[in-house]
Design a protein around this motif. Structure first.
Motif, PDB file in Angstrom:
ATOM      1  N   ALA A  87       1.111  -1.210  -0.341  1.00  0.00           N
ATOM      2  CA  ALA A  87       0.346  -0.411  -0.094  1.00  0.00           C
ATOM      3  C   ALA A  87       0.956   1.127   0.121  1.00  0.00           C
ATOM      4  CB  ALA A  87      -1.052   0.280   1.349  1.00  0.00           C
ATOM      5  N   ASP A  88       1.826   1.131   0.986  1.00  0.00           N
ATOM      6  CA  ASP A  88       2.904   2.687   0.752  1.00  0.00           C
ATOM      7  C   ASP A  88       3.918   2.928  -1.199  1.00  0.00           C
ATOM      8  OD1 ASP A  88       3.885   4.849   2.901  1.00  0.00           O
ATOM      9  OD2 ASP A  88       6.137   3.082   2.405  1.00  0.00           O
ATOM     10  N   ARG A  89       3.819   0.994  -1.498  1.00  0.00           N
ATOM     11  CA  ARG A  89       4.823   1.457  -2.214  1.00  0.00           C
ATOM     12  C   ARG A  89       4.291   1.331  -3.588  1.00  0.00           C
ATOM     13  NH1 ARG A  89      11.141   1.708   0.010  1.00  0.00           N
ATOM     14  NH2 ARG A  89      10.937   2.367   2.274  1.00  0.00           N
ATOM     15  N   LEU A  90       3.285   1.753  -3.263  1.00  0.00           N
ATOM     16  CA  LEU A  90       2.933   1.429  -5.465  1.00  0.00           C
ATOM     17  C   LEU A  90       3.468   1.432  -6.609  1.00  0.00           C
ATOM     18  CD1 LEU A  90      -1.416   2.193  -4.148  1.00  0.00           C
ATOM     19  CD2 LEU A  90      -0.167  -0.401  -4.828  1.00  0.00           C
ATOM     20  N   GLY A  91       3.477   0.356  -6.935  1.00  0.00           N
ATOM     21  CA  GLY A  91       4.189   0.630  -8.562  1.00  0.00           C
ATOM     22  C   GLY A  91       5.835   0.488  -8.215  1.00  0.00           C
ATOM     23  N   THR A  92       6.357   0.360  -7.253  1.00  0.00           N
ATOM     24  CA  THR A  92       7.436   0.315  -7.674  1.00  0.00           C
ATOM     25  C   THR A  92       8.200  -0.211  -6.869  1.00  0.00           C
ATOM     26  OG1 THR A  92       7.046   1.016  -4.628  1.00  0.00           O
ATOM     27  CG2 THR A  92       8.178   2.633  -6.051  1.00  0.00           C
ATOM     28  N   GLN A  93       9.471  -0.935  -6.956  1.00  0.00           N
ATOM     29  CA  GLN A  93      10.122  -2.103  -6.818  1.00  0.00           C
ATOM     30  C   GLN A  93      10.482  -2.483  -5.640  1.00  0.00           C
ATOM     31  OE1 GLN A  93      11.326  -4.275  -9.297  1.00  0.00           O
ATOM     32  NE2 GLN A  93      11.344  -5.294  -7.737  1.00  0.00           N
ATOM     33  N   PRO A  94       9.760  -4.084  -4.909  1.00  0.00           N
ATOM     34  CA  PRO A  94       9.790  -4.519  -3.310  1.00  0.00           C
ATOM     35  C   PRO A  94      10.594  -4.007  -3.239  1.00  0.00           C
ATOM     36  CG  PRO A  94       9.043  -6.159  -4.520  1.00  0.00           C
ATOM     37  CD  PRO A  94       8.856  -4.694  -5.808  1.00  0.00           C
ATOM     38  N   PRO A  95      11.359  -3.622  -1.783  1.00  0.00           N
ATOM     39  CA  PRO A  95      12.211  -3.645  -0.983  1.00  0.00           C
ATOM     40  C   PRO A  95      13.042  -4.708  -0.746  1.00  0.00           C
ATOM     41  CG  PRO A  95      10.822  -2.452   0.023  1.00  0.00           C
ATOM     42  CD  PRO A  95      10.241  -2.806  -1.139  1.00  0.00           C
ATOM     43  N   ALA A  96      14.814  -5.325  -0.039  1.00  0.00           N
ATOM     44  CA  ALA A  96      14.826  -6.673  -0.251  1.00  0.00           C
ATOM     45  C   ALA A  96      13.768  -7.250   1.616  1.00  0.00           C
ATOM     46  CB  ALA A  96      16.049  -7.029   0.441  1.00  0.00           C
ATOM     47  N   LEU A  97      13.566  -6.378   1.998  1.00  0.00           N
ATOM     48  CA  LEU A  97      12.578  -6.549   3.696  1.00  0.00           C
ATOM     49  C   LEU A  97      10.906  -7.252   2.753  1.00  0.00           C
ATOM     50  CD1 LEU A  97      12.649  -6.434   5.989  1.00  0.00           C
ATOM     51  CD2 LEU A  97      11.118  -4.048   6.435  1.00  0.00           C
ATOM     52  N   PHE A  98      11.038  -5.861   1.757  1.00  0.00           N
ATOM     53  CA  PHE A  98       9.437  -6.816   1.226  1.00  0.00           C
ATOM     54  C   PHE A  98       9.711  -8.706   1.399  1.00  0.00           C
ATOM     55  CE2 PHE A  98       6.907  -7.700  -2.305  1.00  0.00           C
ATOM     56  CZ  PHE A  98       5.317  -7.479  -2.256  1.00  0.00           C
ATOM     57  N   VAL A  99      10.600  -8.738  -0.330  1.00  0.00           N
ATOM     58  CA  VAL A  99      10.615 -10.177  -0.314  1.00  0.00           C
ATOM     59  C   VAL A  99      10.754 -11.044   0.902  1.00  0.00           C
ATOM     60  CG1 VAL A  99      11.976 -11.537  -1.531  1.00  0.00           C
ATOM     61  CG2 VAL A  99      11.883  -9.463  -2.777  1.00  0.00           C
ATOM     62  N   THR A 100      11.324 -10.747   2.235  1.00  0.00           N
ATOM     63  CA  THR A 100      11.632 -11.426   3.240  1.00  0.00           C
ATOM     64  C   THR A 100      10.703 -11.509   4.271  1.00  0.00           C
ATOM     65  OG1 THR A 100      14.788 -10.774   3.165  1.00  0.00           O
ATOM     66  CG2 THR A 100      13.280 -11.887   5.374  1.00  0.00           C
ATOM     67  N   LEU A 101       9.892 -10.754   4.046  1.00  0.00           N
ATOM     68  CA  LEU A 101       8.594 -10.227   4.834  1.00  0.00           C
ATOM     69  C   LEU A 101       7.774 -11.847   4.336  1.00  0.00           C
ATOM     70  CD1 LEU A 101       7.610  -7.503   6.047  1.00  0.00           C
ATOM     71  CD2 LEU A 101       8.481  -9.266   7.406  1.00  0.00           C
ATOM     72  N   ALA A 102       7.248 -11.666   2.840  1.00  0.00           N
ATOM     73  CA  ALA A 102       6.449 -12.625   2.310  1.00  0.00           C
ATOM     74  C   ALA A 102       7.404 -13.967   2.087  1.00  0.00           C
ATOM     75  CB  ALA A 102       6.298 -11.649   0.795  1.00  0.00           C
ATOM     76  N   SER A 103       8.216 -14.229   1.869  1.00  0.00           N
ATOM     77  CA  SER A 103       9.334 -15.275   1.992  1.00  0.00           C
ATOM     78  C   SER A 103       8.883 -16.427   3.396  1.00  0.00           C
ATOM     79  CB  SER A 103      10.526 -15.281   1.403  1.00  0.00           C
ATOM     80  OG  SER A 103      11.044 -14.547  -0.057  1.00  0.00           O
ATOM     81  N   VAL A 104       9.064 -15.315   4.333  1.00  0.00           N
ATOM     82  CA  VAL A 104       9.412 -16.020   5.654  1.00  0.00           C
ATOM     83  C   VAL A 104       7.321 -16.431   5.823  1.00  0.00           C
ATOM     84  CG1 VAL A 104       9.563 -15.967   8.779  1.00  0.00           C
ATOM     85  CG2 VAL A 104      10.775 -14.998   6.828  1.00  0.00           C
ATOM     86  N   ALA A 105       6.442 -15.278   5.482  1.00  0.00           N
ATOM     87  CA  ALA A 105       5.105 -16.141   5.878  1.00  0.00           C
ATOM     88  C   ALA A 105       4.766 -17.426   4.235  1.00  0.00           C
ATOM     89  CB  ALA A 105       4.321 -14.948   5.324  1.00  0.00           C
TER      90      ALA A 105
END
Length: 270
Positions: free
Chosen positions: A89-107
């Motif tokens: 929601a905060d970064r619509l349209g931008t490349q997700p940061p490493a933190l984004f990928v990490t959270l999704a991967s752990v989930a």
């Protein structure tokens, strides 16, 4: 067999309050680590409040007095999914940061844990399975939204397919029929989250990422289509079982809950 009541060292209200607190703490961490803004805070806060309200209502309807150990794992996953939603929601349209990928991967990785915990502790329940499914489905929808902003709106079909199936089942009761277990169905479901995270991580060339996402959508469409066809062929048997069976009100509530979870390819992933 270990019962769910043996795990009620803290009531569900306390556990849910702790989860909401953890969600707010995660949002604070994301603010410091990734500069999460107002849109992210709003999305994360709404997610936490909605999770608290829906799970409280579900516990009341199912007359459960405690969350089992597997439910607590799923609750932890839900907190991570709230963080993913906040970043999207905060970064619509931008490349997700490493933190984004990490959270999704752990989930996604923890999704392989809660089911094993439930089986090993003998605390498998319809509520737990439904909770797990809803967390999975919302994560896939969120990942689809993020990737759709770079690949196109067609990617939303991955996240929306399960919700479309549920909506169709309200109008077409035969879609709520039982399906036999299927390794192929579960494999396809599991592949959706992995494909979306990899395609959105920026580690693949743009064309390869599109091919990966398109393949995931094609497999999911095949899986849903195969099961819808099977349910259609057996629709008369399913309707007959419903009409010829008599249940008490509590049993009807349980059956309705389990029926709403079918087919099991709707569990993202799992």
């Amino acid at each position: 067999m270990i019962t769910r009541a043996q795990y009620s060292t803290a009531g569900p209200a306390q556990e849910l309050t702790a989860a909401v607190s953890a969600q707010l703490l995660l949002l604070a961490v994301l603010t410091t680590a990734a500069g999460l803004g107002p849109a992210g805070w709003l999305a994360g806060s709404v997610f936490a409040a909605t999770l608290w309200a829906l799970l409280t209502s579900a516990l009341h309807r199912s007359r459960s007095h405690a969350l089992g150990p597997a439910d607590l794992v799923t609750l932890a996953r839900a907190v991570l999914v709230g963080g993913v939603a906040a970043l999207v929601a905060d970064r619509l349209g931008t490349q997700p940061p490493a933190l984004f990928v990490t959270l999704a991967s752990v989930a996604l990785a923890l999704d392989a844990v809660d089911g094993q915990v439930a089986r090993r502790t003998g605390t498998v329940s319809a509520l737990g399975a439904r909770f797990d499914m809803e967390v999975d489905a919302f994560l896939i929808l969120t990942l689809s939204v993020q990737l759709a902003l770079t690949q196109g709106a067609w990617v939303l079909a991955i996240g929306a397919m399960r919700y479309g199936f549920v909506a169709a089942a309200w109008a077409l009761p035969w879609l709520r029929g039982a399906l036999p277990p299927s390794l192929a169905r579960k494999t396809v479901a599991a592949a959706q989250g992995i494909a979306l995270v990899v395609a959105g991580a920026g580690v693949l060339p743009a064309l390869a990422a599109v091919v990966l996402t398109g393949t995931a959508l094609a497999l999911l469409t095949w899986s849903f289509g195969r099961d819808v066809h099977r349910l259609w062929r057996h629709r008369d048997q399913s309707q007959s079982r419903r009409l010829n069976s008599t249940y008490s009100a509590p049993a009807m509530t349980t059956i309705a809950t389990v029926d709403a979870m079918k087919p099991d390819h709707c569990e993202y992933p799992g």
